[in-house]
Design an enzyme around this catalytic site. Structure first.
Site, PDB file in Angstrom:
ATOM      1  N   LYS A   3      13.547 -20.030 -22.731  1.00  0.00           N
ATOM      2  CA  LYS A   3      14.714 -20.134 -21.849  1.00  0.00           C
ATOM      3  C   LYS A   3      15.632 -18.925 -21.988  1.00  0.00           C
ATOM      4  O   LYS A   3      16.126 -18.380 -20.989  1.00  0.00           O
ATOM      5  CB  LYS A   3      15.490 -21.419 -22.165  1.00  0.00           C
ATOM      6  N   LYS A  22      27.372 -16.213 -22.922  1.00  0.00           N
ATOM      7  CA  LYS A  22      26.977 -17.010 -24.084  1.00  0.00           C
ATOM      8  C   LYS A  22      25.461 -16.998 -24.247  1.00  0.00           C
ATOM      9  O   LYS A  22      24.945 -16.764 -25.348  1.00  0.00           O
ATOM     10  CB  LYS A  22      27.510 -18.438 -23.910  1.00  0.00           C
TER      11      LYS A  22
END
Length: 296
Positions: A178, A248
């Protein structure tokens, strides 16, 4: 009544942009009893119409649950819910599965997997990709880090909100894939931003440019979605995948790159763009807003 005789009991924690439609699809398609928890009462009220019970705490959402799904904004929040008094670790029971649909750091994921295993429970990383529209339609992509038997056990639940479900290896594998997916996406959006700026200043209509790129070897998901649907119309809403969220995820990817000894120069350039966007006060806007920054 034995465990096999009753409907599955599932907890779902985190009902934000992606979590609410995932939880709804899980309840509607799985036949399970679903209890949900969120700090915002509004999604809980909306989900009540679909038979989803509200849990007043993390402990209540996890109590007697065969699996607990997490859709949270960061690894730090996942860690906090796991470690807090009355949290997931304290309430974990043998055989329970915690499924982290969030994007979290690889090292944290593996540490939590170890700690849940000490309690006889299983912590699975299963971050999701694609858009809110895909979450609504049940066509997300899920990248899973788990042992094969656990993967097969949770796959039917994941299929309630995902059309592509990939076992990426043992614990941490889902997060690795991911993070790299997002890193490539961010770098592609940066390249599209550069192409749009250069083409526009050289006298080529951006819509014509992107349409023509879509017919050649530069075609991509990022071009068709982030480029054509956001960058061309200048549509960078809040409550979408913001610069701050993207930054992030990119920080997690860069930490992984550092751990593996890879310089990741393209990702470093994107990080500088995200920092510029934050300084410009657009950190809460949909991340392709980087295409509007001076010099883009």
């Amino acid at each position: 009544m034995t465990l096999a005789d009753r409907p599955a009991r599932l907890g779902f924690i985190g009902l934000g942009v992606m979590g609410e439609p995932m939880c709804r699809n899980l309840a509607l398609k799985s036949g399970a009893e679903v209890r949900a928890s969120d700090l915002d009462p509004a999604p809980l009220e909306r989900l009540r119409a679909h038979g989803i019970r509200s849990a007043g705490s993390v402990a209540e959402a996890a109590r007697d649950a065969d699996a607990v799904f997490l859709s949270l904004p960061s690894g730090a929040v996942v860690q906090s819910l796991a470690e807090a008094p009355g949290g997931l670790l304290e309430n974990a029971v043998p055989g329970q599965i915690i499924v982290d649909l969030s994007t979290s750091p690889v090292d944290l994921t593996r540490e939590l997997a170890r700690r849940f295993a000490e309690r006889g429970a299983v912590f699975v990383d299963a971050p999701v990709a694609r858009t809110r529209a895909a979450a609504e339609a049940g066509t997300l992509s899920v990248m899973v880090g788990a042992d094969a038997p656990v993967f097969e056990r949770i796959r039917p639940w994941l299929a309630c909100f995902a059309s592509d479900i990939t076992l990426c290896g043992p614990s941490g594998g889902g997060q690795i894939v991911k993070l790299l997916n997002n890193m490539v996406l961010f770098e592609t959006v940066m390249a599209l931003s550069e192409a749009k700026a250069i083409g526009e200043r050289a006298g080529v209509d951006p819509a014509l440019l992107f349409e023509t790129l879509s017919k050649g070897s530069a075609d991509s998901f990022a071009l068709r979605n982030h480029g054509m649907k956001a960058m061309l119309p200048g549509d960078f809403p809040e409550r979408a995948f913001s610069v701050s969220y993207a930054a992030k995820d990119l920080a997690y990817a860069l930490a992984l790159a550092a751990d593996t000894g890879v310089a990741a120069r393209g990702a470093q350039l994107v990080r500088a763009l995200f920092e510029q966007a934050e300084e410009a006060g657009v950190a809460d806007r949909y991340f392709p807003v980087i295409s509007t920054l001076p010099g883009s």
